[in-house]
Design a protein around this motif. Sequence first.
Motif: not given
Lengths: 230, 366
Positions: B297-303
């Motif tokens: 599970v990888l945390l990221g931000t929608i670009r």
Amino acid sequence: MLTPDELTALRLSLKVATVATVASLPAGIAVALLLARGGFPGKSLLNSLVHLPLVMPPVVTGYLLLLAFGRNGPIGGWLEAHLGVVFAFRWTGAALASAVMGFPLMVRAVRLSIEAIDRRLEQAAGTLGAGPARVFASVTLPLAMPGVLVGAVLCFAKALGEFGATITFVSNIPGETQTLASAIYSYTQTPGGDAAALRLTLVSVALSLAALLASEWFSRRFERSVRGGA
Amino acid sequence: MIDVDVRLARGGFRLACAFRCEGGAVALFGRSGAGKSTVLGVIAGLLRPDAGYVRIDGESVVDVERGVFVPPHRRRVGVVFQDSLLFPHLSVRGNLLYGRSMARGGRAVQPDEVIAMLGIGGLLARRPASLSGGERQRVAIGRALLSGPRLLLLDEPLASLDYERRLEIMPYVARLRDELHWPLVYVSHAVDEVARIAREVVVIEAGQVVATGAPGDVLAPARTGGAQGGFAAVSVIEARVQAHDARYGLTVLEHPAGPISVPGAIGRPGDLHRLLVRATDVALAVQRPRDVSFRTVLLGTIRDIDTDDGPLARVEIVLRGEGRLVALVTRKAIDDLALDRGDDVFAMVKATALDERSMAFAPRAR
């Protein structure tokens, strides 16, 4: 089994056919390569010229050879004057006539096998550093070998049985130009020659059959070595 | 170093291709018929361009305007063809040594070394016809290497092989790059091959170069021809091996966005690995998911979210730390979860999608 005269004719035939085949092989391969690969004007003409002896009456071929290679012919005269080579009424002339008659068969077989080669194998050889001559010697020729062998055998068999052009060009001189075919012809024209003619006919059939079987064997062996395992 | 700028027209097909790459592994990537193999043929000297030039290490091997054309056998460019083109009348040994006798002063490599690296020592006496497709390709690679080329071209070397055979060959190509540091140009229409092998990707479409860059940037491009075109998108994530979990047969890689679990024992702790993630293998959640089977599970931000009238949406995520991940989800999911640009999301990747087989050593900087 055979009389000395018949043996002489057999030996002469073998010599003539062997020389005709061996001597015309390089030219046969070169012409086949040219026809298979070359794109040049006059290619159809060359092709037709090569095949001409196959469709012309042999006596015409023989007569044309006589005109060209006879001692007074333009080529024959030059060859005698400069190289001391004489074809007319010699066994060498029989070999020349046989070679000309067998040439189309040889070229055809070699050409077919060259055309069957995947040219990209030659390109691959090029990318590995092989120049054109080396590509030919190490890839094209080995892969065309079945056709070369078959062509050589067909030419040899044809040369062995050549009659019309030979007798027209170099006549029918026992011990010099009297090959198997001419000898058989002579015996059939001689009263009491039937037995001799039949013996030589059987020899002729056996030789032709052996040649064809040999070519089959060569092709199969080659096929196996290319397709087979170890 | 290779510098290409060529134009060529054959029938209705027009190629106008220019790119330059500094050593390492370059991939020409594009659909069948895009002109990739034509470019390769021009570099190898098997095709003559109508205009332009090809320079290898600064030397012009073809330059139409200056009338230069070096024939293939003098270019010292090795080619591995799609259908291997081994010489059928020679044994494997004969094939391998074919180019060797024509020492070309290129990179010298010992036959024993190549034979061992490619694992073909047991095949030397055999004829090509008796080899499997994978074995044939390994021999073809060895044959090209032993001719001492300064540049190795691989033209869809795996395309004619089934999946298992492709997996068999791939590591060998990676070893060319990593152990021998051989400069190579790799042509393929398979995104996974390109992502694993290339350090630099040149994308060719209809005879034109449309993109050049690192695999991660080019294979999951920020701009696409609509969301529906995202099926082929593959993200490339680099992560270091943290530990092996022998009990479960997993390898855990560390990434700032979260640990990544991969089946199988891979590399040694500290090794840098390149992971390929297809956009179709990524699911999204707005909260850290619990009670799900995903171990990664990888945390990221929608670009960016790319949608059109179709059912699917293409979501580009900037991962915490570094890396980009592209996900292909339904447009309905976007609306149901109310996802928007700038939102934090958890990207879930199935372990099977990260199987060892979709991994490769990252090309090391030289």
